[in-house]
Scaffold this active site. Structure first.
Site, PDB file in Angstrom:
ATOM      1  N   PRO A   9       0.942  -0.961   0.101  1.00  0.00           N
ATOM      2  CA  PRO A   9      -0.305  -0.381   0.182  1.00  0.00           C
ATOM      3  C   PRO A   9       0.538   1.342  -0.230  1.00  0.00           C
ATOM      4  CG  PRO A   9      -0.038  -1.169   2.084  1.00  0.00           C
ATOM      5  CD  PRO A   9       0.874  -2.298   0.942  1.00  0.00           C
ATOM      6  N   ASN A  10       0.309   2.170  -0.708  1.00  0.00           N
ATOM      7  CA  ASN A  10       0.919   3.845  -0.829  1.00  0.00           C
ATOM      8  C   ASN A  10       2.259   3.931  -1.503  1.00  0.00           C
ATOM      9  OD1 ASN A  10      -1.112   4.618   0.711  1.00  0.00           O
ATOM     10  ND2 ASN A  10      -0.079   2.830   2.470  1.00  0.00           N
ATOM     11  N   ARG A  17       4.956  10.851  -2.383  1.00  0.00           N
ATOM     12  CA  ARG A  17       4.435  10.716  -1.317  1.00  0.00           C
ATOM     13  C   ARG A  17       5.656  10.728  -0.272  1.00  0.00           C
ATOM     14  NH1 ARG A  17       4.834   4.779   0.977  1.00  0.00           N
ATOM     15  NH2 ARG A  17       4.117   4.997   3.122  1.00  0.00           N
ATOM     16  N   TYR A  22      11.336   8.719   1.618  1.00  0.00           N
ATOM     17  CA  TYR A  22      11.182   7.644  -0.518  1.00  0.00           C
ATOM     18  C   TYR A  22      11.457   7.698  -1.145  1.00  0.00           C
ATOM     19  CZ  TYR A  22       7.512   5.397   3.757  1.00  0.00           C
ATOM     20  OH  TYR A  22       7.242   5.155   4.423  1.00  0.00           O
ATOM     21  N   ASN A  73       7.981  -5.466  -1.311  1.00  0.00           N
ATOM     22  CA  ASN A  73       7.763  -4.654   0.025  1.00  0.00           C
ATOM     23  C   ASN A  73       6.834  -4.968   0.343  1.00  0.00           C
ATOM     24  OD1 ASN A  73       7.864  -2.171   1.584  1.00  0.00           O
ATOM     25  ND2 ASN A  73       9.042  -0.681  -0.082  1.00  0.00           N
ATOM     26  N   ALA A  76       2.942  -0.463   4.457  1.00  0.00           N
ATOM     27  CA  ALA A  76       2.625  -0.666   6.486  1.00  0.00           C
ATOM     28  C   ALA A  76       2.215  -2.204   6.883  1.00  0.00           C
ATOM     29  CB  ALA A  76       1.842   0.217   6.471  1.00  0.00           C
ATOM     30  N   HIS A  79       4.440  -4.590   9.523  1.00  0.00           N
ATOM     31  CA  HIS A  79       4.290  -4.159  10.099  1.00  0.00           C
ATOM     32  C   HIS A  79       3.414  -5.168  11.185  1.00  0.00           C
ATOM     33  CE1 HIS A  79       7.294  -1.798   9.812  1.00  0.00           C
ATOM     34  NE2 HIS A  79       6.193  -0.838   8.724  1.00  0.00           N
ATOM     35  N   ASP A  86       1.723 -15.901   6.022  1.00  0.00           N
ATOM     36  CA  ASP A  86       1.281 -17.550   5.757  1.00  0.00           C
ATOM     37  C   ASP A  86       1.455 -17.116   4.548  1.00  0.00           C
ATOM     38  OD1 ASP A  86       0.786 -17.341   9.096  1.00  0.00           O
ATOM     39  OD2 ASP A  86      -1.261 -17.144   8.912  1.00  0.00           O
ATOM     40  N   GLU A  97      13.006  -9.612   1.726  1.00  0.00           N
ATOM     41  CA  GLU A  97      12.470  -8.401   2.328  1.00  0.00           C
ATOM     42  C   GLU A  97      12.844  -6.815   2.124  1.00  0.00           C
ATOM     43  OE1 GLU A  97      11.824  -8.401   6.007  1.00  0.00           O
ATOM     44  OE2 GLU A  97      10.616  -6.382   7.204  1.00  0.00           O
ATOM     45  N   HIS A  99      12.944  -2.677   1.722  1.00  0.00           N
ATOM     46  CA  HIS A  99      12.197  -1.134   2.442  1.00  0.00           C
ATOM     47  C   HIS A  99      13.347   0.199   2.063  1.00  0.00           C
ATOM     48  CE1 HIS A  99       9.276  -3.250   4.548  1.00  0.00           C
ATOM     49  NE2 HIS A  99      10.186  -4.191   5.232  1.00  0.00           N
ATOM     50  N   LEU A 100      12.504   1.080   1.617  1.00  0.00           N
ATOM     51  CA  LEU A 100      13.292   1.924   1.113  1.00  0.00           C
ATOM     52  C   LEU A 100      14.106   2.556   2.194  1.00  0.00           C
ATOM     53  CD1 LEU A 100      10.106   2.761  -1.078  1.00  0.00           C
ATOM     54  CD2 LEU A 100      12.178   3.490  -2.274  1.00  0.00           C
ATOM     55  N   SER A 101      13.466   2.791   3.217  1.00  0.00           N
ATOM     56  CA  SER A 101      14.242   3.418   4.294  1.00  0.00           C
ATOM     57  C   SER A 101      14.462   2.345   5.213  1.00  0.00           C
ATOM     58  CB  SER A 101      12.639   4.119   4.976  1.00  0.00           C
ATOM     59  OG  SER A 101      11.562   3.740   5.453  1.00  0.00           O
ATOM     60  N   ARG A 106      13.115   4.652  12.887  1.00  0.00           N
ATOM     61  CA  ARG A 106      12.069   5.347  12.280  1.00  0.00           C
ATOM     62  C   ARG A 106      10.822   5.138  13.931  1.00  0.00           C
ATOM     63  NH1 ARG A 106       8.862   5.261   6.783  1.00  0.00           N
ATOM     64  NH2 ARG A 106       7.594   6.618   7.752  1.00  0.00           N
ATOM     65  N   ARG A 110       7.011  -0.048  14.005  1.00  0.00           N
ATOM     66  CA  ARG A 110       7.883   0.520  12.012  1.00  0.00           C
ATOM     67  C   ARG A 110       8.706  -0.958  13.052  1.00  0.00           C
ATOM     68  NH1 ARG A 110       5.623   3.174   8.650  1.00  0.00           N
ATOM     69  NH2 ARG A 110       5.280   5.381   9.590  1.00  0.00           N
TER      70      ARG A 110
HETATM   71  C1  DQA Z   1       8.052   0.940   4.090  1.00  0.00           C
HETATM   72  C2  DQA Z   1       8.326   1.375   5.660  1.00  0.00           C
HETATM   73  C3  DQA Z   1       7.204   1.106   6.293  1.00  0.00           C
HETATM   74  O1  DQA Z   1       6.706   1.468   7.188  1.00  0.00           O
HETATM   75  C4  DQA Z   1       6.143   2.246   5.318  1.00  0.00           C
HETATM   76  O2  DQA Z   1       4.617   1.634   6.118  1.00  0.00           O
HETATM   77  C5  DQA Z   1       5.875   2.077   3.941  1.00  0.00           C
HETATM   78  C6  DQA Z   1       7.247   2.024   3.376  1.00  0.00           C
HETATM   79  C7  DQA Z   1      10.027   1.689   3.343  1.00  0.00           C
HETATM   80  O3  DQA Z   1       9.840   0.884   2.459  1.00  0.00           O
HETATM   81  O4  DQA Z   1      10.713   2.234   4.066  1.00  0.00           O
HETATM   82  O5  DQA Z   1       4.663   2.787   3.366  1.00  0.00           O
HETATM   83  O6  DQA Z   1       7.631   0.102   3.308  1.00  0.00           O
END
Ligand code: DQA
Length: 154
Positions: A9-10, A17, A22, A73, A76, A79, A86, A97, A99-101, A106, A110
């Site tokens: 998501p997002n 964003r 990001y 990725n 959200a 978490h 599953d 896995e 993540h950008l951040s 943070r 998270r």
């Molecule tokens: C994220 C980190 C997550 O905590 C956050 O909810 C995201 C992006 C990242 O790529 O840094 O939407 O997965």
């Protein structure tokens, strides 16, 4: 080899964003670069993004037997989602896995990932480069079989 890249998501809003966290690149721009890098490595990539947990679960389920590796990725849902965890276990496709951040730097909520202990490894904190590093890791770690088969056939 075939690799499925899944974004949660997002992440469809990358570029607009929270760019200070990001980055400025859109998901399409990042995916174009992944596709170029993959071509150099002889890997075939399929991309999937959804804002819906159930759609992500269904895509992971369908990956069973279809892909050599999965880069995810979950955003959200990292978490919160027992369902995505599953699904990864059920699919049994080696997963990375991404993540950008760096979530560990943070907010407290998270810090916990529900998938970290069911994936091969995690790459986080390098912005868009996290994806390119994950591609490299997928090829190095899970693309061996094909290269060995290729060698035998020569
Ligand atoms: C994220 C980190 C997550 O905590 C956050 O909810 C995201 C992006 C990242 O790529 O840094 O939407 O997965």
């Amino acid at each position: 080899m075939r690799i499925l890249f899944i974004n949660g998501p997002n992440l469809n809003l990358l570029g607009e964003r929270e760019p200070s966290i990001y980055g400025q690149k859109t998901l399409d721009q990042i995916n174009d670069r992944i596709r170029d890098l993959a071509r150099e490595k002889g890997a075939e990539i399929v991309f999937f993004q959804s804002n819906h947990e159930g759609e992500l679960v269904e895509r992971i389920q369908k990956a069973k037997g279809q892909f050599d590796a999965l880069v995810i990725n979950p955003a959200a849902y990292t978490h919160t989602s027992v369902a995505i965890r599953d699904a990864l276990l059920a699919a049994g496709v080696p997963a990375i896995e991404v993540h950008l951040s760096n979530p560990a730097r943070r907010e407290e909520f998270r810090h916990r990932s529900l998938i970290s202990d069911v994936v091969a490894g995690t790459i986080s904190g390098f912005g868009e480069a996290s994806y390119y590093l994950a591609l490299q890791a997928a090829v190095e770690s899970f693309g061996k079989k094909e290269r060995e088969v290729g060698k035998e056939g020569q």
